[in-house]
Motif scaffolding. Structure first.
Motif, PDB file in Angstrom:
ATOM      1  N   THR A 103      49.605 -19.159  26.793  1.00 10.29           N
ATOM      2  CA  THR A 103      49.155 -18.359  25.706  1.00 10.29           C
ATOM      3  C   THR A 103      49.981 -17.231  25.457  1.00 10.29           C
ATOM      4  O   THR A 103      49.624 -16.660  24.079  1.00 10.29           O
ATOM      5  CB  THR A 103      47.926 -18.020  26.423  1.00 10.29           C
ATOM      6  OG1 THR A 103      47.983 -17.091  27.593  1.00 10.29           O
ATOM      7  CG2 THR A 103      46.934 -18.942  26.813  1.00 10.29           C
ATOM      8  N   TYR A 104      50.951 -16.770  26.141  1.00  8.10           N
ATOM      9  CA  TYR A 104      51.830 -15.700  25.837  1.00  8.10           C
ATOM     10  C   TYR A 104      52.637 -15.958  24.741  1.00  8.10           C
ATOM     11  O   TYR A 104      52.864 -15.426  23.685  1.00  8.10           O
ATOM     12  CB  TYR A 104      52.851 -15.611  27.103  1.00  8.10           C
ATOM     13  CG  TYR A 104      54.005 -14.761  26.592  1.00  8.10           C
ATOM     14  CD1 TYR A 104      54.017 -13.459  26.059  1.00  8.10           C
ATOM     15  CD2 TYR A 104      55.407 -15.139  26.932  1.00  8.10           C
ATOM     16  CE1 TYR A 104      55.360 -12.871  25.738  1.00  8.10           C
ATOM     17  CE2 TYR A 104      56.347 -14.563  26.507  1.00  8.10           C
ATOM     18  CZ  TYR A 104      56.402 -13.171  25.801  1.00  8.10           C
ATOM     19  OH  TYR A 104      57.598 -12.445  25.354  1.00  8.10           O
ATOM     20  N   TRP A 105      53.074 -17.417  24.510  1.00  8.31           N
ATOM     21  CA  TRP A 105      53.965 -18.143  23.445  1.00  8.31           C
ATOM     22  C   TRP A 105      52.919 -18.153  22.597  1.00  8.31           C
ATOM     23  O   TRP A 105      53.545 -17.715  21.211  1.00  8.31           O
ATOM     24  CB  TRP A 105      54.452 -19.334  23.968  1.00  8.31           C
ATOM     25  CG  TRP A 105      55.331 -19.999  22.827  1.00  8.31           C
ATOM     26  CD1 TRP A 105      56.781 -19.420  22.492  1.00  8.31           C
ATOM     27  CD2 TRP A 105      55.118 -21.010  21.999  1.00  8.31           C
ATOM     28  NE1 TRP A 105      57.274 -20.326  21.879  1.00  8.31           N
ATOM     29  CE2 TRP A 105      56.312 -21.132  21.412  1.00  8.31           C
ATOM     30  CE3 TRP A 105      54.149 -21.854  21.587  1.00  8.31           C
ATOM     31  CZ2 TRP A 105      56.516 -22.054  20.298  1.00  8.31           C
ATOM     32  CZ3 TRP A 105      54.144 -22.749  20.679  1.00  8.31           C
ATOM     33  CH2 TRP A 105      55.403 -22.834  20.038  1.00  8.31           C
ATOM     34  N   LEU A 106      51.692 -18.480  22.280  1.00  7.13           N
ATOM     35  CA  LEU A 106      50.851 -18.695  21.340  1.00  7.13           C
ATOM     36  C   LEU A 106      50.429 -17.250  20.973  1.00  7.13           C
ATOM     37  O   LEU A 106      50.615 -17.158  19.616  1.00  7.13           O
ATOM     38  CB  LEU A 106      49.394 -19.395  21.821  1.00  7.13           C
ATOM     39  CG  LEU A 106      49.653 -20.775  22.234  1.00  7.13           C
ATOM     40  CD1 LEU A 106      48.333 -21.166  22.810  1.00  7.13           C
ATOM     41  CD2 LEU A 106      50.166 -21.956  21.210  1.00  7.13           C
ATOM     42  N   ALA A 107      50.313 -16.383  21.688  1.00 10.51           N
ATOM     43  CA  ALA A 107      49.950 -14.862  21.141  1.00 10.51           C
ATOM     44  C   ALA A 107      51.187 -14.405  20.401  1.00 10.51           C
ATOM     45  O   ALA A 107      51.019 -13.802  19.592  1.00 10.51           O
ATOM     46  CB  ALA A 107      49.754 -14.123  22.304  1.00 10.51           C
ATOM     47  N   ALA A 108      52.555 -14.718  20.926  1.00 10.15           N
ATOM     48  CA  ALA A 108      53.644 -14.373  20.310  1.00 10.15           C
ATOM     49  C   ALA A 108      53.798 -14.959  18.894  1.00 10.15           C
ATOM     50  O   ALA A 108      54.259 -14.292  17.959  1.00 10.15           O
ATOM     51  CB  ALA A 108      54.966 -14.581  21.110  1.00 10.15           C
ATOM     52  N   ILE A 109      53.575 -16.116  18.594  1.00 10.02           N
ATOM     53  CA  ILE A 109      53.414 -16.575  17.247  1.00 10.02           C
ATOM     54  C   ILE A 109      52.386 -15.760  16.400  1.00 10.02           C
ATOM     55  O   ILE A 109      52.853 -15.085  15.336  1.00 10.02           O
ATOM     56  CB  ILE A 109      52.835 -18.168  17.281  1.00 10.02           C
ATOM     57  CG1 ILE A 109      53.794 -18.985  18.166  1.00 10.02           C
ATOM     58  CG2 ILE A 109      53.033 -18.558  15.707  1.00 10.02           C
ATOM     59  CD1 ILE A 109      52.979 -20.359  18.474  1.00 10.02           C
ATOM     60  N   ALA A 110      51.028 -15.423  16.865  1.00  3.36           N
ATOM     61  CA  ALA A 110      50.225 -14.850  16.145  1.00  3.36           C
ATOM     62  C   ALA A 110      50.862 -13.447  15.929  1.00  3.36           C
ATOM     63  O   ALA A 110      50.409 -12.648  14.928  1.00  3.36           O
ATOM     64  CB  ALA A 110      48.962 -14.811  17.023  1.00  3.36           C
ATOM     65  N   GLY A 111      51.538 -12.809  16.719  1.00  2.00           N
ATOM     66  CA  GLY A 111      52.110 -11.352  16.704  1.00  2.00           C
ATOM     67  C   GLY A 111      52.987 -11.395  15.565  1.00  2.00           C
ATOM     68  O   GLY A 111      53.285 -10.140  15.443  1.00  2.00           O
ATOM     69  N   GLY A 112      53.525 -12.304  14.902  1.00  4.71           N
ATOM     70  CA  GLY A 112      54.873 -12.355  14.038  1.00  4.71           C
ATOM     71  C   GLY A 112      56.094 -12.501  14.494  1.00  4.71           C
ATOM     72  O   GLY A 112      56.460 -12.957  15.756  1.00  4.71           O
ATOM     73  N   GLU A 113      57.116 -12.353  13.533  1.00  3.70           N
ATOM     74  CA  GLU A 113      58.295 -12.990  13.954  1.00  3.70           C
ATOM     75  C   GLU A 113      59.103 -12.345  14.858  1.00  3.70           C
ATOM     76  O   GLU A 113      59.896 -13.126  15.869  1.00  3.70           O
ATOM     77  CB  GLU A 113      59.147 -12.711  12.675  1.00  3.70           C
ATOM     78  CG  GLU A 113      60.572 -13.489  12.481  1.00  3.70           C
ATOM     79  CD  GLU A 113      61.143 -13.950  10.934  1.00  3.70           C
ATOM     80  OE1 GLU A 113      60.409 -13.549  10.435  1.00  3.70           O
ATOM     81  OE2 GLU A 113      62.175 -14.576  11.213  1.00  3.70           O
ATOM     82  N   SER A 120      58.095 -10.510  17.830  1.00  4.17           N
ATOM     83  CA  SER A 120      57.517 -11.175  18.925  1.00  4.17           C
ATOM     84  C   SER A 120      57.759 -12.673  19.205  1.00  4.17           C
ATOM     85  O   SER A 120      58.034 -13.000  20.344  1.00  4.17           O
ATOM     86  CB  SER A 120      56.090 -10.629  19.316  1.00  4.17           C
ATOM     87  OG  SER A 120      55.362 -11.549  18.278  1.00  4.17           O
ATOM     88  N   PHE A 121      57.897 -13.507  18.163  1.00  6.31           N
ATOM     89  CA  PHE A 121      57.897 -14.721  18.307  1.00  6.31           C
ATOM     90  C   PHE A 121      59.443 -15.093  18.839  1.00  6.31           C
ATOM     91  O   PHE A 121      59.726 -15.663  19.848  1.00  6.31           O
ATOM     92  CB  PHE A 121      58.006 -15.451  17.060  1.00  6.31           C
ATOM     93  CG  PHE A 121      58.375 -16.745  17.414  1.00  6.31           C
ATOM     94  CD1 PHE A 121      57.416 -17.827  17.822  1.00  6.31           C
ATOM     95  CD2 PHE A 121      59.405 -17.419  16.332  1.00  6.31           C
ATOM     96  CE1 PHE A 121      57.520 -19.338  17.718  1.00  6.31           C
ATOM     97  CE2 PHE A 121      59.531 -18.660  16.601  1.00  6.31           C
ATOM     98  CZ  PHE A 121      58.894 -19.749  17.433  1.00  6.31           C
TER      99      PHE A 121
END
Lengths: 125, 162
Positions: free
Chosen positions: A43-53, A55-56
């Motif tokens: 979920t950290y990785w998924l949230a990082a995608i949602a957070g933008g380039e 954080s990804f």
């Protein structure tokens, strides 16, 4: 809770040698606890995608390091083990495979399937 | 929650010769055991396809750049599957951890604290993430000028883990 009559409630783990099915049973619990923690990583990785380039990229740097990969490898094996053995549990729940020969056979199938699925996933990744 | 409030209180007065069965019999059930058991099986059945899909879908996108992954992430099917996975996985995890704590933690105070902790942390985390995902996905699809529902603090999940 105290056991009033002092009779043993379960096998003495330092004396009793766990059978294969017993080892799989306790491993199912252990992988379950590990997965509860490890799924936070997903979920950290998924949230990082949602957070933008930005954080990804930082999430990818953490998860893509050798330590990150080691943790992810462990997580995938735990997932596939818990998944395969979970299916075995569901089959028990509908009444299939309770006798000892079948239980021993499905034990081996579960361990085999967990490694096959893990290796398959890392070939794809 | 099925910790042993009444049997435990009875234990204080009960020294001795009663067997564990005798102490427990006649006290009735704590009422939600069957539902807990059944829901754990239902979430397990749902997680068979969901977790297989999530694991292999994420693996097949490993190492791709942000634009590619974000485009995949914003597809309705992907989003739906991920939300279902996150929700079901944390529900299943919370139920599983509850059973593990009930089985292995014997000190009443520690047990109740741990059980309440598991519920609060996992359920709250789940809620926060769902809100966060929904908001961000809406932004990805709708662009910056949009009608996406605002959330109280969309930075909380990130600061917790990064």
């Amino acid at each position: 809770m105290k056991n009033a009559s002092n009779r043993p409630l379960s096998p003495h783990l330092q004396i009793y040698k766990l059978p294969l099915t017993g080892i799989l049973s306790i491993t199912h619990r252990a992988t379950g606890v590990v997965l509860a923690i490890g799924t936070l990583l997903v979920t950290y990785w998924l949230a990082a995608i949602a957070g933008g380039e930005e954080s990804f990229n930082s999430a990818n740097a953490i998860l893509g390091s050798w330590f990150g990969k080691l943790v992810l490898f462990g997580w995938t094996w735990a997932l596939f083990y818990h998944l395969s053995n979970g299916v075995r549990h569901l089959l028990w729940d509908i009444g299939f495979g309770f006798d000892i020969p079948t239980a021993n056979l499905t034990s081996k199938i579960v361990v085999g399937a967990s490694f096959v699925l893990t290796i398959l996933l890392w070939i794809i990744a | 929650m099925d910790y042993c409030l009444i049997p435990c209180l009875r234990n204080l007065h009960d020294m001795s010769i009663l067997t564990p069965f005798k102490r427990a019999s006649g006290l009735g059930s704590t009422s939600d055991g069957v539902k807990h058991w059944w829901m754990q099986r239902m979430t397990a059945v749902a997680l068979v396809p969901l977790s297989l899909w999530v694991a292999f879908a994420i693996a097949s996108h490993a190492g791709e750049d942000y634009t590619t992954v974000a485009a995949w992430f914003a597809q309705p099917f992907t989003t739906t599957m991920l939300i279902l996975f996150v929700f079901t996985a944390f529900l299943h995890a919370s139920q599983g951890l509850t059973v593990v704590i009930e089985d292995y933690v014997h000190h009443d105070g520690v047990k109740v604290t741990a059980l309440v902790g598991v519920k609060l942390v996992l359920v709250l985390l789940d809620q926060q993430r769902l809100e966060h995902f929904t908001y961000r996905i809406c932004r990805l699809i709708e662009g910056a000028n949009n009608q996406c529902p605002t959330i109280k603090s969309n930075t909380i999940p990130m600061t917790w883990l990064s």
